[in-house]
Motif scaffolding. Structure first.
Motif, PDB file in Angstrom:
ATOM      1  N   PRO A   1     -43.992  25.911 -15.089  1.00  0.00           N
ATOM      2  CA  PRO A   1     -45.380  25.524 -15.369  1.00  0.00           C
ATOM      3  C   PRO A   1     -45.595  24.021 -15.239  1.00  0.00           C
ATOM      4  O   PRO A   1     -44.653  23.226 -15.297  1.00  0.00           O
ATOM      5  N   GLY A   2     -46.876  23.635 -15.099  1.00  0.00           N
ATOM      6  CA  GLY A   2     -47.205  22.229 -14.944  1.00  0.00           C
ATOM      7  C   GLY A   2     -46.851  21.389 -16.150  1.00  0.00           C
ATOM      8  O   GLY A   2     -46.624  20.187 -16.026  1.00  0.00           O
ATOM      9  N   ILE A   3     -46.814  22.004 -17.325  1.00  0.00           N
ATOM     10  CA  ILE A   3     -46.380  21.325 -18.542  1.00  0.00           C
ATOM     11  C   ILE A   3     -44.954  21.739 -18.848  1.00  0.00           C
ATOM     12  O   ILE A   3     -44.584  22.908 -18.703  1.00  0.00           O
ATOM     13  N   GLY A   4     -44.124  20.810 -19.273  1.00  0.00           N
ATOM     14  CA  GLY A   4     -42.703  21.066 -19.487  1.00  0.00           C
ATOM     15  C   GLY A   4     -42.428  22.181 -20.475  1.00  0.00           C
ATOM     16  O   GLY A   4     -43.173  22.393 -21.447  1.00  0.00           O
ATOM     17  N   VAL A   5     -41.337  22.899 -20.224  1.00  0.00           N
ATOM     18  CA  VAL A   5     -40.961  24.036 -21.065  1.00  0.00           C
ATOM     19  C   VAL A   5     -40.702  23.595 -22.502  1.00  0.00           C
ATOM     20  O   VAL A   5     -41.064  24.300 -23.457  1.00  0.00           O
ATOM     21  N   ALA A   6     -40.071  22.428 -22.692  1.00  0.00           N
ATOM     22  CA  ALA A   6     -39.793  21.942 -24.047  1.00  0.00           C
ATOM     23  C   ALA A   6     -41.088  21.732 -24.829  1.00  0.00           C
ATOM     24  O   ALA A   6     -41.173  22.061 -26.024  1.00  0.00           O
TER      25      ALA A   6
END
Length: 218
Positions: free
Chosen positions: A50-55
């Motif tokens: 995704p465009g936003i980090g998994v963390a």
């Protein structure tokens, strides 16, 4: 599970990873006094996330939703109870923030030729080495930030009254950026070796020349 595709999106942000590995070693003896060794190893990998980090997604899922707000309101708008212009809805972060395609590749190779010169002088040999290493990363980023809303009450008809929490930040279309980086190293080596025994005495020596050329685009 959390990692699934929103059926309303026309792009895929499904997290996936593929990798192909290569390892090969070859030894050839064209003559009794000549040895050639060739080694090649590396990999190719492809990843989408995704465009936003998994963390960030898991952090917001653990500390926020669904305690603070639903994933979506009944009218389909993205819910977010924070007024700091940073979306903290893990469902929307996963399914509505766009995606990143990442390609990585690495190749390591070395060639060594050893020539025994005992026929000319016992214990004498020459060797040459050549190595080529490369590592490359390409990232295509297609990102966006949807408008997010906070429910602040209901009107006389019972409909939700929603306040925009990220004015001027939300985007309808995917942005585009491309990042590339990598390294390339060339190595050459030539050696003249001597090793022999004279009774109780061992004599050895080496004359070595090497050269390295490195290019780093990070």
């Amino acid at each position: 599970g959390l990692f699934k595709q929103d059926s309303l999106q026309k792009y895929s942000s499904q997290a996936r990873y593929k990798r192909y590995n290569l390892t090969s070693n070859l030894t050839i003896r064209p003559t009794r006094s000549t040895t050639i060794k060739l080694g090649v190893s590396g990999f190719m990998a492809y990843r989408t996330y995704p465009g936003i980090g998994v963390a960030t997604i898991f952090g917001d899922a653990f500390f926020g939703s669904p305690v603070n707000h639903p994933a979506l309101y009944s009218d389909g708008k993205v819910a977010d109870n924070y007024l700091d212009n940073r979306m903290k809805n893990p469902y929307a972060e996963l399914t509505k923030s766009g995606y990143v395609d990442e390609w990585r590749s690495q190749l390591t190779s070395n060639l060594e030729v050893i020539q025994n010169l005992d026929f000319w002088l016992k214990g004498l040999s020459i060797s040459g080495k050549f190595a080529f290493d490369t590592y490359n990363v390409t990232m295509m980023k297609r990102k966006k930030t949807p408008d997010t809303y906070m429910a602040i009450g209901r009107d006389s008809t019972g409909a939700l009254i929603e306040q925009l929490t990220n004015p001027g930040v939300g985007t309808e279309y995917l942005s585009y950026s491309l990042d590339k980086s990598g390294t390339r190293t060339l190595y050459n080596e030539f050696a003249l070796n001597y090793r022999n025994s004279f009774g109780k005495h061992d004599v050895s020596g080496m004359l070595l020349f090497n050269q390295s050329d490195e290019l780093n685009t990070h």
